[in-house]
Design a protein around this motif. Structure first.
Motif, PDB file in Angstrom:
ATOM      1  N   ALA A  52       5.594 -49.092  21.827  1.00 37.13           N
ATOM      2  CA  ALA A  52       5.093 -47.716  21.895  1.00 37.13           C
ATOM      3  C   ALA A  52       5.306 -47.011  20.552  1.00 37.13           C
ATOM      4  CB  ALA A  52       5.788 -46.954  23.019  1.00 37.13           C
ATOM      5  N   ALA A  53       6.434 -47.289  19.911  1.00 38.99           N
ATOM      6  CA  ALA A  53       6.709 -46.703  18.595  1.00 38.99           C
ATOM      7  C   ALA A  53       5.684 -47.174  17.569  1.00 38.99           C
ATOM      8  CB  ALA A  53       8.117 -47.073  18.147  1.00 38.99           C
ATOM      9  N   GLN A  54       5.368 -48.454  17.614  1.00 38.22           N
ATOM     10  CA  GLN A  54       4.373 -49.022  16.694  1.00 38.22           C
ATOM     11  C   GLN A  54       3.003 -48.376  16.909  1.00 38.22           C
ATOM     12  OE1 GLN A  54       4.184 -53.232  17.377  1.00 38.22           O
ATOM     13  NE2 GLN A  54       4.489 -53.685  15.225  1.00 38.22           N
ATOM     14  N   GLU A  55       2.636 -48.244  18.159  1.00 36.60           N
ATOM     15  CA  GLU A  55       1.321 -47.675  18.473  1.00 36.60           C
ATOM     16  C   GLU A  55       1.212 -46.222  18.025  1.00 36.60           C
ATOM     17  OE1 GLU A  55       0.837 -48.392  22.661  1.00 36.60           O
ATOM     18  OE2 GLU A  55       0.768 -50.573  22.376  1.00 36.60           O
ATOM     19  N   THR A  56       2.268 -45.435  18.254  1.00 32.91           N
ATOM     20  CA  THR A  56       2.220 -44.029  17.836  1.00 32.91           C
ATOM     21  C   THR A  56       2.259 -43.918  16.309  1.00 32.91           C
ATOM     22  OG1 THR A  56       4.599 -43.865  18.297  1.00 32.91           O
ATOM     23  CG2 THR A  56       3.096 -42.985  19.958  1.00 32.91           C
ATOM     24  N   ARG A  57       3.023 -44.800  15.668  1.00 34.36           N
ATOM     25  CA  ARG A  57       3.043 -44.806  14.197  1.00 34.36           C
ATOM     26  C   ARG A  57       1.643 -45.107  13.668  1.00 34.36           C
ATOM     27  NH1 ARG A  57       5.452 -49.825  12.124  1.00 34.36           N
ATOM     28  NH2 ARG A  57       3.305 -50.416  12.516  1.00 34.36           N
ATOM     29  N   ASP A  58       1.004 -46.119  14.237  1.00 33.25           N
ATOM     30  CA  ASP A  58      -0.335 -46.498  13.797  1.00 33.25           C
ATOM     31  C   ASP A  58      -1.360 -45.402  14.063  1.00 33.25           C
ATOM     32  OD1 ASP A  58       0.797 -48.894  13.025  1.00 33.25           O
ATOM     33  OD2 ASP A  58      -0.052 -50.060  14.693  1.00 33.25           O
ATOM     34  N   ALA A  59      -1.091 -44.557  15.041  1.00 28.03           N
ATOM     35  CA  ALA A  59      -1.980 -43.443  15.356  1.00 28.03           C
ATOM     36  C   ALA A  59      -1.646 -42.190  14.556  1.00 28.03           C
ATOM     37  CB  ALA A  59      -1.916 -43.133  16.856  1.00 28.03           C
ATOM     38  N   GLY A  60      -0.691 -42.298  13.634  1.00 26.67           N
ATOM     39  CA  GLY A  60      -0.333 -41.159  12.799  1.00 26.67           C
ATOM     40  C   GLY A  60       0.602 -40.164  13.473  1.00 26.67           C
ATOM     41  N   GLN A  61       1.279 -40.591  14.516  1.00 31.99           N
ATOM     42  CA  GLN A  61       2.201 -39.719  15.249  1.00 31.99           C
ATOM     43  C   GLN A  61       3.644 -40.133  14.923  1.00 31.99           C
ATOM     44  OE1 GLN A  61       0.346 -40.804  19.015  1.00 31.99           O
ATOM     45  NE2 GLN A  61      -0.293 -38.665  19.272  1.00 31.99           N
ATOM     46  N   ALA A  62       4.061 -39.816  13.698  1.00 30.14           N
ATOM     47  CA  ALA A  62       5.347 -40.300  13.186  1.00 30.14           C
ATOM     48  C   ALA A  62       6.534 -39.797  14.000  1.00 30.14           C
ATOM     49  CB  ALA A  62       5.508 -39.902  11.719  1.00 30.14           C
ATOM     50  N   ALA A  63       6.528 -38.541  14.394  1.00 35.08           N
ATOM     51  CA  ALA A  63       7.660 -38.003  15.159  1.00 35.08           C
ATOM     52  C   ALA A  63       7.778 -38.708  16.507  1.00 35.08           C
ATOM     53  CB  ALA A  63       7.516 -36.494  15.354  1.00 35.08           C
TER      54      ALA A  63
END
Length: 170
Positions: free
Chosen positions: A62-73
């Motif tokens: 989930a962290a990887q997916e949000t990072r890839d979507a530009g949702q760093a926080a």
């Protein structure tokens, strides 16, 4: 096993504030919440099972997916949850990278808070007060936190130094 439960309970408490950040970005994605719940269940006395590892990996995905979507926080919020599960797998080899099992959830939660406009310093101070004698004693058996890791690594080392040098130690 008692010490692992204490360390895991500490990691869960440090990660929880960042869960809201993830939930705001991805309310339908329950993987980080499930990871924290699994870690809390272990800390409360359940067996250390494959569910903990699977939950940790799912939170990191989930962290990887949000990072890839530009949702760093949100990514750091999910990573904090994954590290809380990982605390249950701390091993006794005196390796600096094991410090991440103890303090990684706190460091990633601080970064998530910082990226979302929150107070990372206040969070780290709270994590310092949450660390009881058992957590501090376990931490003292390992070398200092490793170099690197960007901002999260800075937070990891800052908390590590604070806990090792605190007059409340032990």
């Amino acid at each position: 096993m008692t010490e692992l439960r204490e360390v895991t309970a500490y990691a869960v408490a440090c990660a929880r504030p960042a869960l809201e950040i993830f939930d705001q970005a991805r309310p339908e994605d329950q993987r980080p919440r499930a990871a924290l719940d699994a870690a809390q269940t272990f800390a409360a006395g359940a067996e250390r099972t494959k569910l903990l590892r699977d939950s940790a990996w799912a939170a990191h995905k989930a962290a990887q997916e949000t990072r890839d979507a530009g949702q760093a926080a949100a990514s750091d919020g999910a990573r904090a949850a994954g590290h809380a599960c990982g605390a249950a797998f701390l091993h006794p080899l005196a390796n600096a990278t094991q410090v991440k099992h103890i303090l990684g959830s706190a460091a990633h939660a601080a970064r998530a808070l910082e990226l979302s406009g929150g107070d990372a310093a206040a969070h780290l101070a709270r994590c310092e007060t949450l660390a009881g004698a058992v957590v501090r004693d376990v931490l003292s058996r390992y070398p200092s936190a490793p170099a690197g890791g960007g901002r999260v690594g800075e937070y990891l080392r800052q908390l590590d130094i604070s806990l090792r040098n605190s007059p409340d130690r032990g």
